[in-house]
Design a protein around this motif. Sequence first.
Motif, PDB file in Angstrom:
ATOM      1  N   LYS A 138      43.366  31.411  48.302  1.00  0.00           N
ATOM      2  CA  LYS A 138      42.780  32.751  48.411  1.00  0.00           C
ATOM      3  C   LYS A 138      42.903  33.497  47.083  1.00  0.00           C
ATOM      4  N   LEU A 139      44.072  33.444  46.459  1.00  0.00           N
ATOM      5  CA  LEU A 139      44.273  34.086  45.166  1.00  0.00           C
ATOM      6  C   LEU A 139      43.353  33.488  44.120  1.00  0.00           C
ATOM      7  N   GLU A 140      43.264  32.166  44.104  1.00  0.00           N
ATOM      8  CA  GLU A 140      42.403  31.477  43.133  1.00  0.00           C
ATOM      9  C   GLU A 140      40.945  31.914  43.298  1.00  0.00           C
ATOM     10  N   ASN A 141      40.460  31.978  44.539  1.00  0.00           N
ATOM     11  CA  ASN A 141      39.081  32.400  44.798  1.00  0.00           C
ATOM     12  C   ASN A 141      38.854  33.848  44.382  1.00  0.00           C
ATOM     13  N   ASN A 142      39.811  34.724  44.686  1.00  0.00           N
ATOM     14  CA  ASN A 142      39.675  36.126  44.297  1.00  0.00           C
ATOM     15  C   ASN A 142      39.641  36.279  42.782  1.00  0.00           C
ATOM     16  N   LEU A 143      40.451  35.503  42.074  1.00  0.00           N
ATOM     17  CA  LEU A 143      40.433  35.560  40.616  1.00  0.00           C
ATOM     18  C   LEU A 143      39.106  35.066  40.052  1.00  0.00           C
ATOM     19  N   LYS A 144      38.553  34.003  40.637  1.00  0.00           N
ATOM     20  CA  LYS A 144      37.250  33.497  40.185  1.00  0.00           C
ATOM     21  C   LYS A 144      36.171  34.563  40.357  1.00  0.00           C
ATOM     22  N   ILE A 145      36.184  35.229  41.509  1.00  0.00           N
ATOM     23  CA  ILE A 145      35.205  36.296  41.766  1.00  0.00           C
ATOM     24  C   ILE A 145      35.391  37.429  40.769  1.00  0.00           C
ATOM     25  N   SER A 146      36.635  37.808  40.531  1.00  0.00           N
ATOM     26  CA  SER A 146      36.926  38.906  39.602  1.00  0.00           C
ATOM     27  C   SER A 146      36.449  38.584  38.196  1.00  0.00           C
ATOM     28  N   PHE A 147      36.727  37.393  37.710  1.00  0.00           N
ATOM     29  CA  PHE A 147      36.294  37.020  36.372  1.00  0.00           C
ATOM     30  C   PHE A 147      34.776  36.926  36.271  1.00  0.00           C
ATOM     31  N   LYS A 148      34.133  36.486  37.342  1.00  0.00           N
ATOM     32  CA  LYS A 148      32.667  36.453  37.357  1.00  0.00           C
ATOM     33  C   LYS A 148      32.114  37.877  37.279  1.00  0.00           C
ATOM     34  N   GLU A 149      32.720  38.811  38.025  1.00  0.00           N
ATOM     35  CA  GLU A 149      32.275  40.206  37.981  1.00  0.00           C
ATOM     36  C   GLU A 149      32.477  40.797  36.589  1.00  0.00           C
ATOM     37  N   ILE A 150      33.589  40.475  35.944  1.00  0.00           N
ATOM     38  CA  ILE A 150      33.850  40.975  34.588  1.00  0.00           C
ATOM     39  C   ILE A 150      32.789  40.458  33.624  1.00  0.00           C
ATOM     40  N   GLU A 194      29.753  39.538  34.345  1.00  0.00           N
ATOM     41  CA  GLU A 194      28.489  40.221  34.654  1.00  0.00           C
ATOM     42  C   GLU A 194      28.478  41.640  34.104  1.00  0.00           C
ATOM     43  N   MET A 195      29.614  42.328  34.168  1.00  0.00           N
ATOM     44  CA  MET A 195      29.700  43.683  33.622  1.00  0.00           C
ATOM     45  C   MET A 195      29.570  43.660  32.099  1.00  0.00           C
ATOM     46  N   GLU A 196      30.226  42.717  31.464  1.00  0.00           N
ATOM     47  CA  GLU A 196      30.168  42.619  30.008  1.00  0.00           C
ATOM     48  C   GLU A 196      28.778  42.271  29.510  1.00  0.00           C
ATOM     49  N   SER A 197      28.027  41.494  30.285  1.00  0.00           N
ATOM     50  CA  SER A 197      26.668  41.115  29.878  1.00  0.00           C
ATOM     51  C   SER A 197      25.632  42.147  30.308  1.00  0.00           C
ATOM     52  N   GLY A 198      26.056  43.169  31.052  1.00  0.00           N
ATOM     53  CA  GLY A 198      25.138  44.220  31.479  1.00  0.00           C
ATOM     54  C   GLY A 198      24.396  43.907  32.768  1.00  0.00           C
TER      55      GLY A 198
END
Length: 99
Positions: A67-79, A81-85
């Motif tokens: 669960k932690l691993e999946n949440n971290l993957k989602i978080s890094f993907k969101e970051i 996406e935010m950095e790329s606009g």
Amino acid sequence: MYIMQIIKKLRGLQGNYLTLRKMGSLTITININYLMDSQGNKIAVQIPFAQWSEFMKDYNRLRQYTKLENNLKISFKEITEMESGKARATTLSEFLNEC
């Protein structure tokens, strides 16, 4: 993964003992008893409660890690996406208002 190793071993089980290799060099041997129907078909597996408790403790630890691993993957993907606009960043105020 530990659980997948157990499942694979259970599918190929021949004897009345199952040896599981956990992380590192620790090995657990589980005494297995089969319950059979009147035709001699195996219908259930019975293991000592202490070994079942240890298995469940490891299983729950694995679930928490996954669960932690999946949440971290989602978080890094969101970051990313935010950095790329591609996604809008959430302000701290917005985040706290969601909670």
